[in-house]
Enzyme design. Structure first.
Site, PDB file in Angstrom:
ATOM      1  N   TYR A  96      -1.809  -0.273  10.990  1.00 56.73           N
ATOM      2  CA  TYR A  96      -2.051  -0.944   9.695  1.00 56.73           C
ATOM      3  C   TYR A  96      -0.854  -0.762   8.763  1.00 56.73           C
ATOM      4  CZ  TYR A  96      -3.626  -1.391   4.873  1.00 56.73           C
ATOM      5  OH  TYR A  96      -3.694  -1.720   3.531  1.00 56.73           O
TER       6      TYR A  96
ATOM      7  N   LYS B 247       2.161  -3.437   6.815  1.00 57.14           N
ATOM      8  CA  LYS B 247       2.612  -3.532   5.418  1.00 57.14           C
ATOM      9  C   LYS B 247       4.134  -3.409   5.346  1.00 57.14           C
ATOM     10  CE  LYS B 247      -1.424  -4.131   3.543  1.00 57.14           C
ATOM     11  NZ  LYS B 247      -1.805  -5.450   3.057  1.00 57.14           N
TER      12      LYS B 247
ATOM     13  N   SER C  56       0.837  -1.203   0.000  1.00 54.78           N
ATOM     14  CA  SER C  56       0.000   0.000   0.000  1.00 54.78           C
ATOM     15  C   SER C  56       0.868   1.247   0.000  1.00 54.78           C
ATOM     16  CB  SER C  56      -0.870  -0.023   1.259  1.00 54.78           C
ATOM     17  OG  SER C  56      -1.447   1.236   1.499  1.00 54.78           O
TER      18      SER C  56
HETATM   19  P1  NAD Z   1     -11.221  -6.644   1.543  1.00 46.96           P
HETATM   20  O1  NAD Z   1     -11.466  -6.544   3.009  1.00 46.96           O
HETATM   21  O2  NAD Z   1     -12.357  -6.491   0.615  1.00 46.96           O
HETATM   22  O3  NAD Z   1     -10.516  -8.030   1.200  1.00 46.96           O
HETATM   23  C1  NAD Z   1      -9.631  -8.694   2.069  1.00 46.96           C
HETATM   24  C2  NAD Z   1     -10.004 -10.179   2.030  1.00 46.96           C
HETATM   25  O4  NAD Z   1      -9.088 -10.899   2.865  1.00 46.96           O
HETATM   26  C3  NAD Z   1     -11.409 -10.442   2.550  1.00 46.96           C
HETATM   27  O5  NAD Z   1     -12.094 -11.300   1.656  1.00 46.96           O
HETATM   28  C4  NAD Z   1     -11.174 -11.104   3.902  1.00 46.96           C
HETATM   29  O6  NAD Z   1     -12.203 -11.985   4.243  1.00 46.96           O
HETATM   30  C5  NAD Z   1      -9.842 -11.794   3.666  1.00 46.96           C
HETATM   31  N1  NAD Z   1      -9.036 -12.039   4.876  1.00 46.96           N
HETATM   32  C6  NAD Z   1      -8.658 -11.125   5.807  1.00 46.96           C
HETATM   33  N2  NAD Z   1      -7.949 -11.733   6.764  1.00 46.96           N
HETATM   34  C7  NAD Z   1      -7.883 -13.043   6.428  1.00 46.96           C
HETATM   35  C8  NAD Z   1      -7.293 -14.186   7.038  1.00 46.96           C
HETATM   36  N3  NAD Z   1      -6.658 -14.102   8.205  1.00 46.96           N
HETATM   37  N4  NAD Z   1      -7.384 -15.381   6.406  1.00 46.96           N
HETATM   38  C9  NAD Z   1      -8.046 -15.489   5.241  1.00 46.96           C
HETATM   39  N5  NAD Z   1      -8.635 -14.442   4.612  1.00 46.96           N
HETATM   40  C10 NAD Z   1      -8.559 -13.249   5.224  1.00 46.96           C
HETATM   41  O7  NAD Z   1     -10.060  -5.598   1.221  1.00 46.96           O
HETATM   42  P2  NAD Z   1      -9.428  -5.191  -0.179  1.00 46.96           P
HETATM   43  O8  NAD Z   1      -9.676  -3.745  -0.381  1.00 46.96           O
HETATM   44  O9  NAD Z   1      -9.808  -6.166  -1.230  1.00 46.96           O
HETATM   45  O10 NAD Z   1      -7.885  -5.351   0.190  1.00 46.96           O
HETATM   46  C11 NAD Z   1      -7.095  -6.447  -0.239  1.00 46.96           C
HETATM   47  C12 NAD Z   1      -5.651  -6.196   0.158  1.00 46.96           C
HETATM   48  O11 NAD Z   1      -5.186  -4.996  -0.449  1.00 46.96           O
HETATM   49  C13 NAD Z   1      -5.442  -6.013   1.667  1.00 46.96           C
HETATM   50  O12 NAD Z   1      -4.242  -6.662   2.027  1.00 46.96           O
HETATM   51  C14 NAD Z   1      -5.298  -4.521   1.814  1.00 46.96           C
HETATM   52  O13 NAD Z   1      -4.496  -4.176   2.932  1.00 46.96           O
HETATM   53  C15 NAD Z   1      -4.613  -4.145   0.516  1.00 46.96           C
HETATM   54  N6  NAD Z   1      -4.831  -2.731   0.128  1.00 46.96           N
HETATM   55  C16 NAD Z   1      -6.110  -2.268  -0.010  1.00 46.96           C
HETATM   56  C17 NAD Z   1      -6.324  -0.935  -0.351  1.00 46.96           C
HETATM   57  C18 NAD Z   1      -7.711  -0.370  -0.472  1.00 46.96           C
HETATM   58  O14 NAD Z   1      -7.852   0.850  -0.361  1.00 46.96           O
HETATM   59  N7  NAD Z   1      -8.738  -1.168  -0.719  1.00 46.96           N
HETATM   60  C19 NAD Z   1      -5.219  -0.098  -0.569  1.00 46.96           C
HETATM   61  C20 NAD Z   1      -3.936  -0.614  -0.431  1.00 46.96           C
HETATM   62  C21 NAD Z   1      -3.760  -1.948  -0.075  1.00 46.96           C
HETATM   63  C1  WQD Z   2      -9.513   9.878   0.630  1.00 46.59           C
HETATM   64  C2  WQD Z   2      -9.723  11.388   0.764  1.00 46.59           C
HETATM   65  C3  WQD Z   2      -9.953  12.090   3.040  1.00 46.59           C
HETATM   66  C4  WQD Z   2     -13.734   9.999   3.785  1.00 46.59           C
HETATM   67  C5  WQD Z   2      -6.738   5.039   2.789  1.00 46.59           C
HETATM   68  C6  WQD Z   2      -5.801   4.332   3.740  1.00 46.59           C
HETATM   69  C7  WQD Z   2      -4.547   3.949   3.033  1.00 46.59           C
HETATM   70  C8  WQD Z   2      -4.850   3.152   1.766  1.00 46.59           C
HETATM   71  C9  WQD Z   2      -5.788   3.874   0.888  1.00 46.59           C
HETATM   72  C10 WQD Z   2      -4.960   0.791   2.264  1.00 46.59           C
HETATM   73  C11 WQD Z   2      -8.940  12.006   1.910  1.00 46.59           C
HETATM   74  C12 WQD Z   2     -11.229  12.331   2.278  1.00 46.59           C
HETATM   75  C13 WQD Z   2     -12.580  10.499   3.192  1.00 46.59           C
HETATM   76  C14 WQD Z   2     -14.764  10.901   4.141  1.00 46.59           C
HETATM   77  C15 WQD Z   2     -13.445  12.712   3.274  1.00 46.59           C
HETATM   78  N1  WQD Z   2      -5.509   1.913   2.072  1.00 46.59           N
HETATM   79  N2  WQD Z   2     -12.450  11.816   2.950  1.00 46.59           N
HETATM   80  N3  WQD Z   2     -14.586  12.233   3.868  1.00 46.59           N
HETATM   81  O1  WQD Z   2      -7.011   8.204   3.523  1.00 46.59           O
HETATM   82  O2  WQD Z   2      -6.128   8.308   1.146  1.00 46.59           O
HETATM   83  O3  WQD Z   2      -6.132   6.207   2.307  1.00 46.59           O
HETATM   84  O4  WQD Z   2      -6.970   4.190   1.657  1.00 46.59           O
HETATM   85  O5  WQD Z   2      -3.795   0.515   2.258  1.00 46.59           O
HETATM   86  O6  WQD Z   2      -3.783   3.214   3.933  1.00 46.59           O
HETATM   87  O7  WQD Z   2      -5.508   5.205   4.824  1.00 46.59           O
HETATM   88  O8  WQD Z   2      -8.322   7.186   1.596  1.00 46.59           O
HETATM   89  O9  WQD Z   2     -10.705   7.082   0.999  1.00 46.59           O
HETATM   90  O10 WQD Z   2     -10.074   7.338   3.429  1.00 46.59           O
HETATM   91  O11 WQD Z   2      -9.713   9.256   1.883  1.00 46.59           O
HETATM   92  O12 WQD Z   2     -13.314  13.930   3.044  1.00 46.59           O
HETATM   93  O13 WQD Z   2     -15.800  10.530   4.692  1.00 46.59           O
HETATM   94  O14 WQD Z   2     -11.106  11.612   1.095  1.00 46.59           O
HETATM   95  O15 WQD Z   2      -9.681  13.113   3.959  1.00 46.59           O
HETATM   96  O16 WQD Z   2      -8.561  13.298   1.495  1.00 46.59           O
HETATM   97  P1  WQD Z   2      -6.876   7.583   2.192  1.00 46.59           P
HETATM   98  P2  WQD Z   2      -9.776   7.638   2.012  1.00 46.59           P
END
Ligand code: NAD
Ligand code: WQD
Length: 336
Positions: A152, A156, A128
């Site tokens: 969190y 990572k 991330s």
């Molecule tokens: P999500 O919650 O939709 O998917 C995560 C999946 O992992 C779920 O299906 C959950 O049931 C499963 N899971 C969690 N812990 C588990 C465990 N211990 N054993 C088996 N399964 C497990 O989230 P997502 O948005 O699809 O995220 C997927 C990955 O991408 C995560 O590692 C997250 O940290 C990373 N990521 C997400 C974002 C984002 O904004 N969505 C951004 C950067 C990184």
């Molecule tokens: C986006 C923008 C908020 C909600 C998060 C995680 C990061 C990564 C990506 C996993 C910001 C604004 C949001 C609301 C708002 N995930 N906002 N009102 O903070 O960039 O990152 O997702 O790895 O670790 O922290 O994403 O969607 O929360 O916010 O104004 O109700 O929207 O301030 O500018 P963010 P976000």
């Protein structure tokens, strides 16, 4: 379909994993999902099967369960793992840091042990942009300093370092850590998408719930940031583009030891730009009100997406309008 081998997707039933499974299958691999459904629904498996045109296997297991992981790898010859399983809610990680360490970091340790037992040497990892902490310079390239600003983010960083050690400790191991920026949108079919439980933390699902009338208004966290319209800027990336990036990484894994690569568009959008694009594309209103800044937020964060293009031959194709359109189509789908 000319199958090329099995790709195990931990967290494959989640928002990102479900889209990755579809793209992996489209590229000729056989996706097998492994998920404990702690933040996803079992019904997603059927939807993925519908999209790939045949049954997709899903192993219900927790990555922290060594016996279950041993059994999973014992039951199927795995070419590579795409490791998406993890908890991702920043606020929850502040309240329950041990849970995040246990699920994300220890879970990855258990997964790697099971991979070692069966000689599985390839991994694409869901990292991330949070590993960059508060941006020191823009755009953010992969050499930007690293820091964790919440538990969190620490998971990572810990996992990326664990993967360095894993690659060093064995021969012919290959890892690509993909550092996602802000994934949004849904599959164009509206069969899979993002449906977080409860009140969303992230912007896009919140906007969708306000547009549906399930929440009364969006709180915009700060209108006084040093950005053109005063609201925070992020690099939103369509989840289907993101999923294609995993296939590109998979195709080039054998030329890597452990590489870290940003997946973003390289273009930032402000909160108000997102809201206005959503309203324009979908013809719905999103009432909003300015609120104080959220703790831990930065004014702007967007990727230097150049390495992904050079190293993976990948770049994002879909823009903000498609992201808004597909998020809304998924949220308003007819579930039949
Ligand atoms: P999500 O919650 O939709 O998917 C995560 C999946 O992992 C779920 O299906 C959950 O049931 C499963 N899971 C969690 N812990 C588990 C465990 N211990 N054993 C088996 N399964 C497990 O989230 P997502 O948005 O699809 O995220 C997927 C990955 O991408 C995560 O590692 C997250 O940290 C990373 N990521 C997400 C974002 C984002 O904004 N969505 C951004 C950067 C990184
Ligand atoms: C986006 C923008 C908020 C909600 C998060 C995680 C990061 C990564 C990506 C996993 C910001 C604004 C949001 C609301 C708002 N995930 N906002 N009102 O903070 O960039 O990152 O997702 O790895 O670790 O922290 O994403 O969607 O929360 O916010 O104004 O109700 O929207 O301030 O500018 P963010 P976000």
């Amino acid at each position: 379909m000319n199958a090329r081998g099995i790709i195990l997707l931990t967290g494959g039933a989640g928002f990102i994993g479900s889209h990755v499974a579809v793209e992996v299958a489209a590229a000729g691999w056989i996706p097998v999902l492994l998920d404990n459904f702690c933040t996803s629904e079992r019904s997603v498996v059927g939807r993925i099967s519908e999209l790939v045109g045949g049954p997709v296997r899903c192993i219900e297991a927790d990555i922290r369960d060594a016996q279950a992981m041993h059994a999973a790898f014992g039951s199927t010859p795995v070419h590579a793992v795409i490791h998406l399983a993890g908890l991702k809610a920043v606020g929850e990680s502040v309240e329950q840091p041990e849970l995040y360490h246990d699920n994300n970091v220890r879970g990855t340790e258990v997964l790697l042990t099971a991979m070692d037992e069966f000689g599985v040497r390839r991994m694409v990892f869901s990292s991330s942009c949070t590993v960059y902490g508060t941006p020191q310079r823009l755009p953010i390239d992969e050499s930007h300093p690293l820091s964790a600003i919440n538990p969190y983010g620490q998971t990572k960083l810990d996992i990326e370092r664990m993967l360095d050690r894993w690659v060093d400790a064995g021969s012919e191991r290959h890892v690509c850590s993909l550092r996602y920026f802000n994934p949004v949108g849904a599959h164009a079919s509206a069969l899979i998408g993002e449906s977080p439980r409860g009140i969303p933390n992230n912007l896009m699902p919140y906007v969708v719930k306000v547009a549906r009338g399930e929440l009364s208004e969006l709180g915009v966290f700060g209108g006084d940031w040093p950005t053109p319209d005063g609201t925070g800027i992020r690099d939103y990336i369509h989840v289907v583009d993101l999923a294609r990036g995993h296939v590109a990484a998979l195709e080039r894994l054998d030329s890597m030891r452990h590489e870290r690569i940003n997946l973003g568009t390289g273009v930032g959008a402000s909160v108000l730009e997102v809201v206005h694009a959503f309203e324009r594309v979908n013809g719905v209103k999103v009432p909003y009100a300015m609120r104080p800044r959220r703790a831990g937020d930065a004014a702007s964060a967007f990727a230097d997406a150049g390495l992904a293009e050079r190293r993976l031959g990948w770049r994002a194709r879909l823009g903000l309008d498609e992201m808004m359109r597909d998020s809304w189509a998924f949220a308003t789908r007819d579930d039949g």
